[in-house]
Design a protein around this motif. Structure first.
Motif, PDB file in Angstrom:
ATOM      1  N   THR A 181       1.826 -14.881  -6.174  1.00 17.24           N
ATOM      2  CA  THR A 181       1.093 -13.771  -6.806  1.00 17.24           C
ATOM      3  C   THR A 181       0.371 -12.897  -5.788  1.00 17.24           C
ATOM      4  OG1 THR A 181      -1.005 -14.954  -7.087  1.00 17.24           O
ATOM      5  CG2 THR A 181       0.671 -15.228  -8.839  1.00 17.24           C
ATOM      6  N   HIS A 182       0.307 -13.340  -4.552  1.00 16.77           N
ATOM      7  CA  HIS A 182      -0.435 -12.668  -3.479  1.00 16.77           C
ATOM      8  C   HIS A 182      -1.941 -12.608  -3.761  1.00 16.77           C
ATOM      9  CE1 HIS A 182       2.942 -11.408  -0.958  1.00 16.77           C
ATOM     10  NE2 HIS A 182       3.599 -11.234  -2.083  1.00 16.77           N
ATOM     11  N   THR A 183      -2.444 -13.499  -4.600  1.00 20.46           N
ATOM     12  CA  THR A 183      -3.879 -13.510  -4.916  1.00 20.46           C
ATOM     13  C   THR A 183      -4.579 -14.801  -4.495  1.00 20.46           C
ATOM     14  OG1 THR A 183      -3.521 -14.397  -7.145  1.00 20.46           O
ATOM     15  CG2 THR A 183      -3.538 -11.985  -6.905  1.00 20.46           C
ATOM     16  N   GLN A 184      -3.835 -15.822  -4.114  1.00 22.07           N
ATOM     17  CA  GLN A 184      -4.416 -17.115  -3.743  1.00 22.07           C
ATOM     18  C   GLN A 184      -3.807 -17.593  -2.433  1.00 22.07           C
ATOM     19  OE1 GLN A 184      -6.905 -18.638  -5.403  1.00 22.07           O
ATOM     20  NE2 GLN A 184      -6.906 -16.888  -6.802  1.00 22.07           N
ATOM     21  N   PRO A 185      -4.538 -18.228  -1.587  1.00 21.51           N
ATOM     22  CA  PRO A 185      -5.967 -18.445  -1.649  1.00 21.51           C
ATOM     23  C   PRO A 185      -6.740 -17.138  -1.429  1.00 21.51           C
ATOM     24  CG  PRO A 185      -5.101 -19.328   0.396  1.00 21.51           C
ATOM     25  CD  PRO A 185      -3.928 -18.838  -0.396  1.00 21.51           C
ATOM     26  N   PRO A 186      -7.960 -17.080  -1.944  1.00 21.47           N
ATOM     27  CA  PRO A 186      -8.736 -15.834  -1.888  1.00 21.47           C
ATOM     28  C   PRO A 186      -8.912 -15.263  -0.476  1.00 21.47           C
ATOM     29  CG  PRO A 186      -9.777 -17.368  -3.387  1.00 21.47           C
ATOM     30  CD  PRO A 186      -8.673 -18.121  -2.709  1.00 21.47           C
ATOM     31  N   PHE A 187      -9.165 -16.123   0.518  1.00 26.01           N
ATOM     32  CA  PHE A 187      -9.365 -15.628   1.884  1.00 26.01           C
ATOM     33  C   PHE A 187      -8.130 -14.880   2.363  1.00 26.01           C
ATOM     34  CE2 PHE A 187      -9.373 -15.709   6.476  1.00 26.01           C
ATOM     35  CZ  PHE A 187     -10.672 -15.357   6.790  1.00 26.01           C
ATOM     36  N   SER A 188      -6.945 -15.444   2.129  1.00 28.37           N
ATOM     37  CA  SER A 188      -5.707 -14.801   2.556  1.00 28.37           C
ATOM     38  C   SER A 188      -5.475 -13.491   1.815  1.00 28.37           C
ATOM     39  CB  SER A 188      -4.516 -15.742   2.346  1.00 28.37           C
ATOM     40  OG  SER A 188      -4.642 -16.871   3.181  1.00 28.37           O
ATOM     41  N   ALA A 189      -5.803 -13.455   0.524  1.00 26.66           N
ATOM     42  CA  ALA A 189      -5.644 -12.223  -0.258  1.00 26.66           C
ATOM     43  C   ALA A 189      -6.580 -11.132   0.262  1.00 26.66           C
ATOM     44  CB  ALA A 189      -5.915 -12.502  -1.734  1.00 26.66           C
ATOM     45  N   LEU A 190      -7.799 -11.494   0.608  1.00 28.35           N
ATOM     46  CA  LEU A 190      -8.737 -10.520   1.163  1.00 28.35           C
ATOM     47  C   LEU A 190      -8.306 -10.066   2.559  1.00 28.35           C
ATOM     48  CD1 LEU A 190     -12.111 -12.053  -0.020  1.00 28.35           C
ATOM     49  CD2 LEU A 190     -11.025  -9.945  -0.841  1.00 28.35           C
ATOM     50  N   PHE A 191      -7.788 -10.984   3.330  1.00 30.46           N
ATOM     51  CA  PHE A 191      -7.269 -10.634   4.655  1.00 30.46           C
ATOM     52  C   PHE A 191      -6.115  -9.647   4.512  1.00 30.46           C
ATOM     53  CE2 PHE A 191      -4.604 -11.412   8.433  1.00 30.46           C
ATOM     54  CZ  PHE A 191      -5.525 -11.164   9.434  1.00 30.46           C
ATOM     55  N   ALA A 192      -5.279  -9.818   3.499  1.00 28.80           N
ATOM     56  CA  ALA A 192      -4.163  -8.895   3.249  1.00 28.80           C
ATOM     57  C   ALA A 192      -4.668  -7.489   2.985  1.00 28.80           C
ATOM     58  CB  ALA A 192      -3.324  -9.394   2.080  1.00 28.80           C
ATOM     59  N   VAL A 193      -5.733  -7.377   2.220  1.00 32.80           N
ATOM     60  CA  VAL A 193      -6.307  -6.062   1.938  1.00 32.80           C
ATOM     61  C   VAL A 193      -6.812  -5.428   3.236  1.00 32.80           C
ATOM     62  CG1 VAL A 193      -8.169  -4.833   0.748  1.00 32.80           C
ATOM     63  CG2 VAL A 193      -6.895  -6.625  -0.444  1.00 32.80           C
ATOM     64  N   THR A 194      -7.497  -6.195   4.055  1.00 34.54           N
ATOM     65  CA  THR A 194      -7.987  -5.696   5.337  1.00 34.54           C
ATOM     66  C   THR A 194      -6.834  -5.219   6.210  1.00 34.54           C
ATOM     67  OG1 THR A 194      -9.882  -7.180   5.247  1.00 34.54           O
ATOM     68  CG2 THR A 194      -9.290  -6.302   7.424  1.00 34.54           C
ATOM     69  N   MET A 195      -5.786  -6.013   6.296  1.00 35.11           N
ATOM     70  CA  MET A 195      -4.628  -5.639   7.113  1.00 35.11           C
ATOM     71  C   MET A 195      -3.971  -4.367   6.577  1.00 35.11           C
ATOM     72  SD  MET A 195      -4.477  -7.647   9.685  1.00 35.11           S
ATOM     73  CE  MET A 195      -2.887  -7.130  10.301  1.00 35.11           C
ATOM     74  N   ALA A 196      -3.853  -4.273   5.267  1.00 33.41           N
ATOM     75  CA  ALA A 196      -3.224  -3.092   4.665  1.00 33.41           C
ATOM     76  C   ALA A 196      -4.029  -1.824   4.939  1.00 33.41           C
ATOM     77  CB  ALA A 196      -3.053  -3.300   3.165  1.00 33.41           C
ATOM     78  N   LEU A 197      -5.336  -1.952   4.987  1.00 34.43           N
ATOM     79  CA  LEU A 197      -6.192  -0.789   5.208  1.00 34.43           C
ATOM     80  C   LEU A 197      -6.328  -0.393   6.673  1.00 34.43           C
ATOM     81  CD1 LEU A 197      -9.069  -1.606   2.693  1.00 34.43           C
ATOM     82  CD2 LEU A 197      -7.286   0.154   2.455  1.00 34.43           C
ATOM     83  N   THR A 198      -6.059  -1.331   7.579  1.00 37.46           N
ATOM     84  CA  THR A 198      -6.353  -1.072   8.988  1.00 37.46           C
ATOM     85  C   THR A 198      -5.134  -1.050   9.905  1.00 37.46           C
ATOM     86  OG1 THR A 198      -6.781  -3.420   9.398  1.00 37.46           O
ATOM     87  CG2 THR A 198      -8.673  -2.032   8.787  1.00 37.46           C
ATOM     88  N   THR A 199      -3.957  -1.373   9.391  1.00 37.48           N
ATOM     89  CA  THR A 199      -2.763  -1.390  10.234  1.00 37.48           C
ATOM     90  C   THR A 199      -1.601  -0.709   9.509  1.00 37.48           C
ATOM     91  OG1 THR A 199      -1.932  -3.513   9.406  1.00 37.48           O
ATOM     92  CG2 THR A 199      -3.463  -3.595  11.271  1.00 37.48           C
ATOM     93  N   GLU A 200      -0.572  -0.369  10.276  1.00 39.71           N
ATOM     94  CA  GLU A 200       0.587   0.319   9.695  1.00 39.71           C
ATOM     95  C   GLU A 200       1.397  -0.588   8.776  1.00 39.71           C
ATOM     96  OE1 GLU A 200       4.710   2.458  11.150  1.00 39.71           O
ATOM     97  OE2 GLU A 200       3.072   2.250  12.576  1.00 39.71           O
TER      98      GLU A 200
END
Length: 178
Positions: free
Chosen positions: A119-138
């Motif tokens: 689902t790309h939502t668990q575990p929470p830390f990894s899901a939040l890291f994904a958002v950070t990566m999406a916002l800060t990298t190509e």
């Protein structure tokens, strides 16, 4: 240990940065010879760090862009540690095929990285890291264990296993055989 490298002689550390993992593994496994593949500026510094930790020349560097530079052949192990989360799905798929082609029969690929469930939502830390990566990298994101398994199998790998690396780590470890 999570990695059993007994009987393995040649390791390719893709995107290996300063060579930390290769040096640690070479200390633990005296028969192991490692090559750290990373950008020219990175391996220039890495070579100095490696020599200060392991002066016997069992860890070498290869300057190049892992997306474009051919992987040397005859490897028993290929590592992708903490760097695939900055790659697109198409790039990860190509890198898995390059790893497969560079391994000897019976060789193993290891991937250590942030991963999520389907689902790309668990575990929470990894899901939040994904958002950070999406916002800060190509191309940054966090792929799921199922996606990685599929890319490995499409490259030709068998016996794919993916598991959390440890209770106190947000990383997962995948391994597969050629």
């Amino acid at each position: 240990p999570l990695l059993d490298l007994h009987g393995r002689a040649r390791l390719l550390d893709v995107g290996g940065g300063p060579g930390t993992y290769s040096v640690l593994l070479a200390h633990r496994y005296p028969q192991l010879h490692c090559t750290v593949l990373d950008l020219p500026g990175v391996v220039a510094i890495a070579a100095e760090l490696i020599r200060s930790e392991l002066p016997d020349d069992r860890v070498k560097t290869l300057a190049g862009n892992y997306r474009e530079t051919p992987f040397p052949g005859g490897n028993d192990i290929v590592l992708f540690f903490g760097m695939l989360h900055q790659e697109s799905p198409a790039s990860i798929s190509r890198l898995m095929k390059k790893a497969y082609d560079s391994l000897r029969p019976g060789g193993v690929v290891y991937v250590l990285d942030m991963m999520t469930d389907a689902t790309h939502t668990q575990p929470p830390f990894s899901a939040l890291f994904a958002v950070t990566m999406a916002l800060t990298t190509e191309n940054g994101w966090v792929f799921s264990a199922d996606e990685l398994r599929l890319w490995m199998e499409q490259a030709g790998f068998r016996d794919v296993a993916v598991q959390p690396a440890g209770a106190h780590m947000p990383h997962w470890l995948a391994q597969a055989l050629r």
